[in-house]
Design a protein around this motif. Structure first.
Motif, short mmCIF file in Angstrom:
data_model
loop_
_atom_site.label_atom_id
_atom_site.label_comp_id
_atom_site.label_asym_id
_atom_site.label_seq_id
_atom_site.Cartn_x
_atom_site.Cartn_y
_atom_site.Cartn_z
N THR A 16 -8.66 -12.40 5.34
CA THR A 16 -9.50 -11.19 5.34
C THR A 16 -10.97 -11.58 5.28
O THR A 16 -11.37 -12.38 4.43
N TYR A 20 0.61 -4.91 -0.96
CA TYR A 20 -0.72 -4.51 -1.42
C TYR A 20 -0.76 -3.00 -1.27
O TYR A 20 -0.80 -2.50 -0.14
N TRP A 37 -14.58 -9.77 4.67
CA TRP A 37 -15.32 -8.56 4.30
C TRP A 37 -16.79 -8.78 4.54
O TRP A 37 -17.32 -9.85 4.24
N THR A 43 0.38 -3.39 8.14
CA THR A 43 -0.81 -2.80 7.51
C THR A 43 -0.80 -1.32 7.88
O THR A 43 -0.70 -0.98 9.06
N LYS A 100 4.37 -13.45 4.75
CA LYS A 100 3.24 -12.87 5.48
C LYS A 100 1.97 -13.56 4.99
O LYS A 100 1.72 -13.61 3.78
N HIS A 136 -5.90 2.08 2.99
CA HIS A 136 -4.92 1.25 3.72
C HIS A 136 -4.17 0.38 2.73
O HIS A 136 -4.62 0.17 1.60
N GLY A 137 -3.06 -0.16 3.18
CA GLY A 137 -2.28 -1.06 2.33
C GLY A 137 -1.48 -2.03 3.17
O GLY A 137 -1.40 -1.90 4.39
N GLY A 138 -0.91 -3.02 2.49
CA GLY A 138 0.00 -3.96 3.15
C GLY A 138 1.41 -3.60 2.66
O GLY A 138 1.70 -3.72 1.47
N GLN A 147 -11.01 -14.84 2.73
CA GLN A 147 -9.91 -14.80 1.76
C GLN A 147 -8.57 -14.99 2.48
O GLN A 147 -8.37 -14.44 3.56
N VAL A 175 -2.25 -13.59 5.64
CA VAL A 175 -3.41 -12.97 6.30
C VAL A 175 -4.70 -13.63 5.83
O VAL A 175 -4.76 -14.16 4.72
N ASP A 227 -11.42 -0.83 0.48
CA ASP A 227 -11.99 -2.16 0.29
C ASP A 227 -13.37 -2.10 -0.36
O ASP A 227 -13.84 -3.09 -0.91
N TYR A 242 2.13 -13.25 1.11
CA TYR A 242 3.12 -12.34 0.53
C TYR A 242 4.51 -12.92 0.78
O TYR A 242 4.80 -13.36 1.89
N HIS A 289 -5.33 1.21 -0.80
CA HIS A 289 -6.59 1.04 -1.53
C HIS A 289 -7.76 1.16 -0.55
O HIS A 289 -7.56 1.16 0.66
N LEU A 315 -4.39 -14.48 1.91
CA LEU A 315 -3.34 -13.94 1.05
C LEU A 315 -1.98 -14.33 1.59
O LEU A 315 -1.78 -14.37 2.81
N VAL A 336 -8.86 -7.98 9.04
CA VAL A 336 -7.66 -8.64 8.49
C VAL A 336 -6.99 -9.36 9.66
O VAL A 336 -6.57 -8.72 10.62
O1 LIG Z 1 -2.16 -7.45 3.99
C1 LIG Z 1 -2.57 -6.47 4.59
O2 LIG Z 1 -1.98 -6.00 5.56
C2 LIG Z 1 -3.83 -5.80 4.14
C3 LIG Z 1 -4.77 -6.71 3.38
C4 LIG Z 1 -5.90 -5.95 2.78
O3 LIG Z 1 -5.91 -4.77 2.72
C5 LIG Z 1 -7.06 -6.67 2.24
O4 LIG Z 1 -7.07 -7.92 2.23
O5 LIG Z 1 -8.00 -5.99 1.78
#
Ligand SMILES: O=C(O)CCC(=O)C(=O)O
Ligand SMILES: [Fe+2]
Length: 235
Positions: A226, A143, A228, A178, A222, A212-214, A133, A224, A148, A137, A146, A135, A166
Motif C-alpha cells: 500500500t 481488514y 499512501w 478489496t 494474500k 473500504h476493507g480487505g 507498506q 499487498v 485511510d 493475510y 475503514h 501486508l 493498493v
Molecule cells: O488488503 C486490502 O485489500 C486493503 C488494504 C487497505 O485497505 C490498506 O492497506 O489500507
C-alpha cells in the motif's frame, strides 16, 4: 462579548496543492489522478486502467508491478513482518488481523523505483509519499471496512492522507477481495494489479464514501503493498 479569531483555520486546499497544481480553487473540484484514456505510460511501462467509480474516483490498474517486483517485495518484507498495527497511535486491534511492515523511504533501488512509478501514477510528488507498506493475510485474516485518512482529532490529520494505491503481490486462492461497501465495488486481487482511490475532496461526503476493507482470506495467502500519499511533504 468575546469572539475567537479564526487564526487556526488554514486554507488546506491551497496548502496541499502547492507544488503540484496551479489553480487551487479549480483543482479542488477535480481528480488528482488523470483518469482520461485507458493506458498510462510510465518509463517503458504501459499500464492499462479502468475507472470503476467517478465521484469518488476509484480506478483498477493492471500490470503496475512486474511479477519479479512482486516476488522481490514479498521476499524482502517476509522477514520483517510483525502483527499489523493500525491508526496513528499504532494500536493492535481486531480491525486488521494481518501482519505488516513499512519499508524506509527509498530504502533500496527496488523500493525507490516502485515509489517513483506510484508517485507518477498517483500524480503527487514523491516527497508526499509515506514509506511503502506490505501486508500479509493468511486464512481467516481480514481488514475491516475503514477510511485511510485520519480523523480531525488525530495529530496526523494536520498533514492528512489524500490518496491510496493498493497493489496486489500475489493471487489469492479464495477470498481477500478489496470491497467498497458504499459504492458496491469489489476487486479481486491479481498479481501486479492495483486499486487506486482518492479522498481529498472538499465535499466530505465523497471522502466518506471511500470506506473500504480487505475481505477475509479463505484459502491461500494474500500479500499487498500500500502506498499512501499526504497533502504535504513527509520526506
Ligand atoms: O488488503 C486490502 O485489500 C486493503 C488494504 C487497505 O485497505 C490498506 O492497506 O489500507
Ligand atoms: Fe485502507
Amino acid at each position: 462579548m468575546n469572539s475567537t479569531p479564526n487564526h487556526d483555520l488554514i486554507n488546506v486546499e491551497e496548502q496541499f496543492m502547492d507544488g503540484f497544481k496551479t489553480e487551487p480553487e479549480k483543482a479542488a473540484e477535480e481528480h488528482l489522478f488523470d483518469a482520461a484514456g485507458s493506458v498510462m505510460t510510465v518509463g517503458d511501462m504501459a499500464i492499462p486502467f479502468a475507472k470503476r467509480h467517478t465521484w469518488p474516483l476509484v480506478v483498477e490498474l493492471e500490470n503496475l508491478l512486474s511479477c519479479e517486483e512482486c516476488d522481490q517485495l514479498i521476499q524482502l518484507s517476509g522477514d520483517r513482518m510483525k502483527r499489523s498495527k493500525i491508526s496513528s497511535d499504532r494500536v493492535v486491534n481486531q480491525m486488521r488481523t494481518s501482519s505488516g511492515m513499512f519499508f524506509e523511504e527509498s530504502e533500496n533501488d527496488l523500493i525507490h523505483t516502485i515509489e517513483k512509478r506510484l508517485a507518477k501514477m498517483m500524480n503527487v510528488p514523491i516527497e508526499h509519499a509515506e514509506g511503502l507498506q506490505v501486508l500479509k493475510y493468511t486464512p481467516g485474516q481480514e481488514y475491516k471496512a475503514h477510511h485511510d485518512y485520519f480523523l480531525p482529532t488525530s495529530k496526523a490529520a494536520s498533514n492528512n492522507r489524500i490518496s491510496t494505491m493498493v497493489v496486489y503481490l500475489n493471487e489469492v486462492e479464495e477470498g481477500g477481495e478489496t470491497y467498497f461497501p458504499e459504492l458496491n465495488i469489489s476487486i479481486t486481487p491479481q498479481k501486479g494489479s492495483a486499486v487506486y482511490f482518492e479522498y481529498f475532496y472538499s465535499d466530505e461526503e465523497l471522502n466518506k464514501q471511500t470506506l473500504h476493507g480487505g475481505a477475509p482470506v479463505f484459502k491461500g495467502e494474500k500479500w499487498v503493498a500500500t502506498q499512501w500519499m499526504r497533502r504535504k511533504s513527509v520526506r
